[in-house]
Design a protein around this motif. Sequence first.
Motif, PDB file in Angstrom:
ATOM      1  N   PRO A 197      -1.439 -48.855 -28.692  1.00  0.00           N
ATOM      2  CA  PRO A 197      -0.833 -49.862 -27.916  1.00  0.00           C
ATOM      3  C   PRO A 197      -0.612 -51.200 -28.338  1.00  0.00           C
ATOM      4  O   PRO A 197      -1.062 -51.687 -29.429  1.00  0.00           O
ATOM      5  N   ASP A 198       0.406 -51.993 -27.870  1.00  0.00           N
ATOM      6  CA  ASP A 198       0.557 -53.362 -27.955  1.00  0.00           C
ATOM      7  C   ASP A 198      -0.643 -54.134 -27.460  1.00  0.00           C
ATOM      8  O   ASP A 198      -0.787 -55.308 -28.037  1.00  0.00           O
ATOM      9  N   VAL A 199      -1.293 -53.749 -26.324  1.00  0.00           N
ATOM     10  CA  VAL A 199      -1.980 -54.603 -25.380  1.00  0.00           C
ATOM     11  C   VAL A 199      -3.133 -53.744 -25.269  1.00  0.00           C
ATOM     12  O   VAL A 199      -2.931 -52.582 -24.744  1.00  0.00           O
ATOM     13  N   ILE A 200      -4.521 -54.071 -25.497  1.00  0.00           N
ATOM     14  CA  ILE A 200      -5.416 -53.413 -24.924  1.00  0.00           C
ATOM     15  C   ILE A 200      -6.166 -54.426 -23.919  1.00  0.00           C
ATOM     16  O   ILE A 200      -6.491 -55.593 -24.069  1.00  0.00           O
ATOM     17  N   ILE A 201      -6.329 -53.767 -22.698  1.00  0.00           N
ATOM     18  CA  ILE A 201      -7.048 -54.596 -21.541  1.00  0.00           C
ATOM     19  C   ILE A 201      -8.436 -54.199 -21.280  1.00  0.00           C
ATOM     20  O   ILE A 201      -8.570 -52.762 -21.110  1.00  0.00           O
ATOM     21  N   ALA A 202      -9.286 -54.801 -21.660  1.00  0.00           N
ATOM     22  CA  ALA A 202     -10.845 -54.290 -21.563  1.00  0.00           C
ATOM     23  C   ALA A 202     -11.406 -55.090 -20.333  1.00  0.00           C
ATOM     24  O   ALA A 202     -11.682 -56.389 -20.356  1.00  0.00           O
ATOM     25  N   ASP A 203     -11.931 -54.359 -19.309  1.00  0.00           N
ATOM     26  CA  ASP A 203     -12.292 -55.103 -17.910  1.00  0.00           C
ATOM     27  C   ASP A 203     -13.781 -54.853 -18.122  1.00  0.00           C
ATOM     28  O   ASP A 203     -14.161 -53.963 -17.686  1.00  0.00           O
ATOM     29  N   ARG A 249       1.701 -47.219 -19.379  1.00  0.00           N
ATOM     30  CA  ARG A 249       0.111 -47.229 -19.378  1.00  0.00           C
ATOM     31  C   ARG A 249      -0.278 -46.271 -20.158  1.00  0.00           C
ATOM     32  O   ARG A 249      -0.014 -44.961 -20.252  1.00  0.00           O
ATOM     33  N   GLY A 250      -1.097 -46.697 -21.246  1.00  0.00           N
ATOM     34  CA  GLY A 250      -1.784 -45.634 -22.317  1.00  0.00           C
ATOM     35  C   GLY A 250      -0.800 -45.575 -23.526  1.00  0.00           C
ATOM     36  O   GLY A 250      -1.328 -45.262 -24.712  1.00  0.00           O
ATOM     37  N   ARG A 251       0.385 -46.117 -23.392  1.00  0.00           N
ATOM     38  CA  ARG A 251       1.337 -46.255 -24.620  1.00  0.00           C
ATOM     39  C   ARG A 251       1.454 -47.674 -24.928  1.00  0.00           C
ATOM     40  O   ARG A 251       1.253 -48.010 -26.087  1.00  0.00           O
ATOM     41  N   GLY A 252       2.091 -48.408 -24.093  1.00  0.00           N
ATOM     42  CA  GLY A 252       1.992 -49.761 -24.494  1.00  0.00           C
ATOM     43  C   GLY A 252       1.032 -50.766 -24.164  1.00  0.00           C
ATOM     44  O   GLY A 252       0.438 -51.718 -24.799  1.00  0.00           O
ATOM     45  N   ILE A 253       0.060 -50.092 -23.270  1.00  0.00           N
ATOM     46  CA  ILE A 253      -0.900 -50.907 -22.820  1.00  0.00           C
ATOM     47  C   ILE A 253      -2.137 -49.782 -22.783  1.00  0.00           C
ATOM     48  O   ILE A 253      -2.018 -48.943 -22.152  1.00  0.00           O
ATOM     49  N   GLY A 254      -3.422 -50.231 -23.395  1.00  0.00           N
ATOM     50  CA  GLY A 254      -4.359 -49.419 -23.425  1.00  0.00           C
ATOM     51  C   GLY A 254      -5.487 -49.960 -22.297  1.00  0.00           C
ATOM     52  O   GLY A 254      -5.674 -51.157 -22.341  1.00  0.00           O
ATOM     53  N   MET A 255      -6.199 -49.270 -21.782  1.00  0.00           N
ATOM     54  CA  MET A 255      -7.122 -49.789 -20.945  1.00  0.00           C
ATOM     55  C   MET A 255      -8.599 -49.312 -21.194  1.00  0.00           C
ATOM     56  O   MET A 255      -8.828 -48.072 -21.438  1.00  0.00           O
ATOM     57  N   VAL A 256      -9.635 -50.420 -21.260  1.00  0.00           N
ATOM     58  CA  VAL A 256     -10.866 -49.827 -21.194  1.00  0.00           C
ATOM     59  C   VAL A 256     -11.602 -50.363 -20.147  1.00  0.00           C
ATOM     60  O   VAL A 256     -11.685 -51.639 -19.900  1.00  0.00           O
ATOM     61  N   PHE A 257     -12.102 -49.726 -19.125  1.00  0.00           N
ATOM     62  CA  PHE A 257     -12.818 -50.057 -17.888  1.00  0.00           C
ATOM     63  C   PHE A 257     -14.247 -50.247 -18.286  1.00  0.00           C
ATOM     64  O   PHE A 257     -14.907 -50.049 -19.130  1.00  0.00           O
ATOM     65  N   GLN A 258     -14.997 -50.570 -17.024  1.00  0.00           N
ATOM     66  CA  GLN A 258     -16.453 -50.989 -17.187  1.00  0.00           C
ATOM     67  C   GLN A 258     -17.078 -50.072 -17.290  1.00  0.00           C
ATOM     68  O   GLN A 258     -18.044 -49.994 -17.724  1.00  0.00           O
ATOM     69  N   ASP A 259     -17.033 -48.823 -16.226  1.00  0.00           N
ATOM     70  CA  ASP A 259     -17.839 -47.730 -16.076  1.00  0.00           C
ATOM     71  C   ASP A 259     -17.563 -46.629 -16.924  1.00  0.00           C
ATOM     72  O   ASP A 259     -16.643 -45.870 -16.498  1.00  0.00           O
ATOM     73  N   PRO A 260     -17.902 -46.312 -18.105  1.00  0.00           N
ATOM     74  CA  PRO A 260     -17.544 -45.166 -18.793  1.00  0.00           C
ATOM     75  C   PRO A 260     -17.861 -43.795 -18.129  1.00  0.00           C
ATOM     76  O   PRO A 260     -16.911 -43.090 -18.319  1.00  0.00           O
ATOM     77  N   LEU A 261     -18.761 -43.905 -17.423  1.00  0.00           N
ATOM     78  CA  LEU A 261     -19.051 -42.665 -16.614  1.00  0.00           C
ATOM     79  C   LEU A 261     -17.840 -42.322 -15.517  1.00  0.00           C
ATOM     80  O   LEU A 261     -17.636 -40.916 -15.723  1.00  0.00           O
ATOM     81  N   SER A 262     -17.398 -43.145 -15.185  1.00  0.00           N
ATOM     82  CA  SER A 262     -16.226 -42.635 -13.966  1.00  0.00           C
ATOM     83  C   SER A 262     -14.890 -42.819 -14.789  1.00  0.00           C
ATOM     84  O   SER A 262     -13.954 -42.503 -14.155  1.00  0.00           O
ATOM     85  N   ALA A 263     -14.875 -43.384 -15.876  1.00  0.00           N
ATOM     86  CA  ALA A 263     -13.680 -43.542 -16.675  1.00  0.00           C
ATOM     87  C   ALA A 263     -13.130 -42.221 -17.112  1.00  0.00           C
ATOM     88  O   ALA A 263     -11.904 -41.863 -17.489  1.00  0.00           O
ATOM     89  N   LEU A 264     -14.123 -41.252 -17.307  1.00  0.00           N
ATOM     90  CA  LEU A 264     -13.859 -39.943 -18.060  1.00  0.00           C
ATOM     91  C   LEU A 264     -14.247 -38.722 -17.001  1.00  0.00           C
ATOM     92  O   LEU A 264     -14.989 -38.913 -16.412  1.00  0.00           O
ATOM     93  N   THR A 265     -13.380 -38.033 -16.954  1.00  0.00           N
ATOM     94  CA  THR A 265     -13.307 -36.779 -15.978  1.00  0.00           C
ATOM     95  C   THR A 265     -14.673 -35.845 -16.371  1.00  0.00           C
ATOM     96  O   THR A 265     -14.625 -35.649 -17.668  1.00  0.00           O
TER      97      THR A 265
END
Lengths: 364, 709
Positions: free
Chosen positions: B191-197, B106-122
């Motif tokens: 990453p090889d795959v980016i998952i954007a939810d 996670r983060g290396r082979g697969i990158g993630m972009v989630f819906q709510d950027p406010l909760s995705a960042l600390t």
Amino acid sequence: MTAQVPIAAEAETALAAPVRRSRGRGALVLRRFARNRTALLGLVLVVLLVLFAYVVPYLVHWKYTDNDWNNLGTGPSGTHWFGTNHSGQDMFALTMRGLQKSLVIGLIGGPLSTFVAALVGACAGYFGGWTDRVLMWVLEFMLVVPSFLIIAVLSPHFAHTTWLIFVVLLAAFQWMITARVVRSMTMTVKDREYVLAARYMGVGSMRIIFRHVLPNLASILIVDATVQVGTIVLSETALSYFGFGVQPPDVSLGTLIADGTPDATTFPWLFFFPALFLVLLGIAVAFIGDGLRDAFDPSAAGAKARGKAQKKRDRASGAVAGPDAVALPGARNADAGGGDAEVISLTTGEGPRTAPTAQEGLSS
Amino acid sequence: MTATPSTPPGTTAESAAATGAPALEVRDLRVTFPSEAGQVQAVRGMDFAIRSGETLALVGESGSGKSVTATAVLGLLPDTATVQGSVKLAGRELLGLPDREMSKIRGRGIGMVFQDPLSALTPVYSIGTQLIEALQVHQDISKAEARTRAIELLDLVGIPDPRRRVDAFPHEFSGGMRQRAVIAQAIANDPDVIIADEPTTALDVTIQAQVLEILKRAQEVTGAAILMITHDLGVVAGMADRVTVMYAGKAVETGTADEVFYAPKMPYTIGLLGAIPRLDAGSGAREALTPVEGNPPSMVDLPVGCPFAARCPVAIDKCRTTDPALLPTGDEGEGRAAACLRSGEIGEPDGLARERMFPTPPVPENAFTADRETRPQVLAVTNLVKHFPLTKGQVFKRRIGTVRAVDGVDFEIRQGETLGLVGESGCGKTTTLLQILDLPTKQEGSVTVLGKETKSLGARARRELRKDLQVVFQDPMASLDSRMPVGDILAEPLRTHNWDNDRIHARIPELLKLVGLLPEHAERYPSEFSGGQRQRIGIARALALDPKLIVLDEPVSALDVSIQAGVINLLDELKHRLGLSYLFVAHDLAVTRHIADRIAVMYLGRIVEYGDAAEVFERPSHPYTQALLSAVPLPDPHKERERRRIILQGDLPSPADVPSGCRFRTRCPKFAGLTDAEAERCRTEDPSQSRLGADHTAACHYAAALEVV
């Protein structure tokens, strides 16, 4: 809506038969309460306790003021069901007399304290501004003031009036912490859209508080009332111990427990029976409180209808489905009174929860 | 571009491309959750494969299982969930790996972009710290190198002044910039795959356009495969190479974007495409939207047979007994498949036609054909102003600024028409609404409702006026008191205005019937209804007192597309039947195009363009309107790809710090191309509304029409 016209036509014929008036919230809450067996048990228990306390003593030979000089400190027997204390007084009569007092103290004082807490907290939270500030100063003041001393100081004035004043005084010193909690919960509820909708409809503020704000806090208020019943009975004990409140020869469960505690290991019946009745009172109130809480909360599983026969009946009569509803067999969670006319899917037909809110714009 | 990190064997995109294996391959994925009501089969057999550089869009409504699929691939489901099947990242099986191994992926082979950027960042760490952490966890580089790389990444995603912003905290960024920072974090390790939810659902349209551009660029730079999960078919048309439509936990149609959009072979896809309001719909004969009746099935008690059979207009008996598998449809190309027993007949000359497969309700008769000027005025707002003071200090508050939320707004509504107030978040449209609803006494401008000016009203007259002015809110869950049964909710306005009990009890079934619900529903609680039904109850409550003007605050934005269509049609029909006027606030321009007669576009507290809806949409003359319209994605792959987008630079200025002169000049694409003298005019002179047509004004010194849709 595709089927607007056909549905209207069918609904017309359905409406030709007299439609039962829909029940309001109060009636629905009572119905949901009545479905809960534990809650009914609690209610029955309270009624029994009241009967025991007020009616049974008239049917028993020994009164609480009588002293049986032949049986000082004897255990339970045929003549004295709960035994006697060191002065020969019948424990059953004493316990019943004490139960009378404690029932009144607990069942009036507890809810009274919760009511005051709810009113003060909700008004402070809803109106804000100066109302909030003033009410919070009063609250802080009451928290700081030593309640015991105040009651001690005031009690000589009320020595000649009814001892119910003490119930009021006790309630007057119990409401503060709950009021704080109610205030903060009111502040979250106050900005909800249904409160805004009511305001824009023209509903007055106090009415909004009682109709929308407090019922949404019902869970915590009911739990608080339940707990306060026990707390007030015990604080009354402390008062009586120091010579205020209920005075000898009059007794309350609290005084009986206080008197019986030193002998609990050697003369257990002196402690056990009053304590038992206090516990029964607490349990009964707890059951009622749980039942009420579930009855108020629409999502509580305990109070939902479980009408299988009703479902079959509705399906047979071909209840017309609304345009957003799908009649699927094996629908779960259908409340009685609508049968299978609707499927409640586990995730409802809503889009993503976060529509663009004010995340943009206000930060530079 | 960067220091090449040491890679575990078999996970590089190069090796995947070399062997021809897809970057991400999912076979027969099944996910089940336990719940109070039974086992929830959230995903019932998903198959898909994505190659490097390709974008696959997973489309579906809420409850279809798309987010669960993504979470299952990432291994982030709770322990109670049972996951079966196979998920291969460049040939390496991911299901069943221990969490430690998955953490390396996670983060290396697969990158993630989630819906709510406010909760995705600390919130307690700066953006730079979080990026550096993402880099150092997977790569063996020093902190200084990581910091340089972080600044490079921020520059790549278009954050201005990255050297300074790298130390900023998430709350100091706007939503769009936060999402860009999240994308930077996702691509930090190639990453090889980016998952954007649902990466842009929480963002405004113009910001969405920016972020999607960045996502495309990130894909070009890293060569990654993108799995995009969304419900917005417009976004899909612009971004996706291949599309998979999900319904009730299964894929029901797959194919390239062109195939699925232009020649769908599954009735659900057809229904979905028909239910979307189109921004590019001509202003010819207005048609009602085509809703898909019914609700998605409960995932606990799935019916036997096709899960869509109950809502399908062309279902046959066999559909209710056999669950169709996802089968290839003829010889169109590999990867084209549909899960429908009748897919072979759809689109064939003597089979089922795609148009009119779902019945379109008739357009109601328009009772108000008289000229606008002759109709009475229902609402007139002149110079509406609402400023909020910015104060500092605890005990003694001193004023350090003003937030100019609404800064002089004029519009009017006549009987029987709908005014759409559009704009992005922070433009002041909700504040305008609330000001009008307050019926204010202290107001710099004036609000006149039904001929009565609010300043001159006493308390009693104000209460009387509230009968004719009602509101429908955005969130169907929060706008109804969950502790009151529906009957009481509907009776509340009636009781407030002293109707007697008999009248109230007669009115409640009438109202429920009006919005398509049943009289028995009056004893149920709101939680027992779906979102669309709750919104109908909200509408019924607004209609209880027979108002003349209804104010709607984004009434359909929280609903799924197919449910939206039903509610929009209901609003339209009620308007025509009862002679209502609507003030419709929205950010969704396609919905507004469908329902509004006239439009006012707001920006930073002012109306920048105002007039007849058809005029404004076809000949937008203010640069902001042009940018707004060009940013709205159209659910049409060819048009989307050929469109020239006007992308606005930068972010919305703070309403506490409004630019001098024309407030749009900081982002105006036209301003960049002006001569010095002209630019000076924009900098100093605040533009007033200039008349462009019979019912069309724009507040721009250099207004000129441009066709952008």
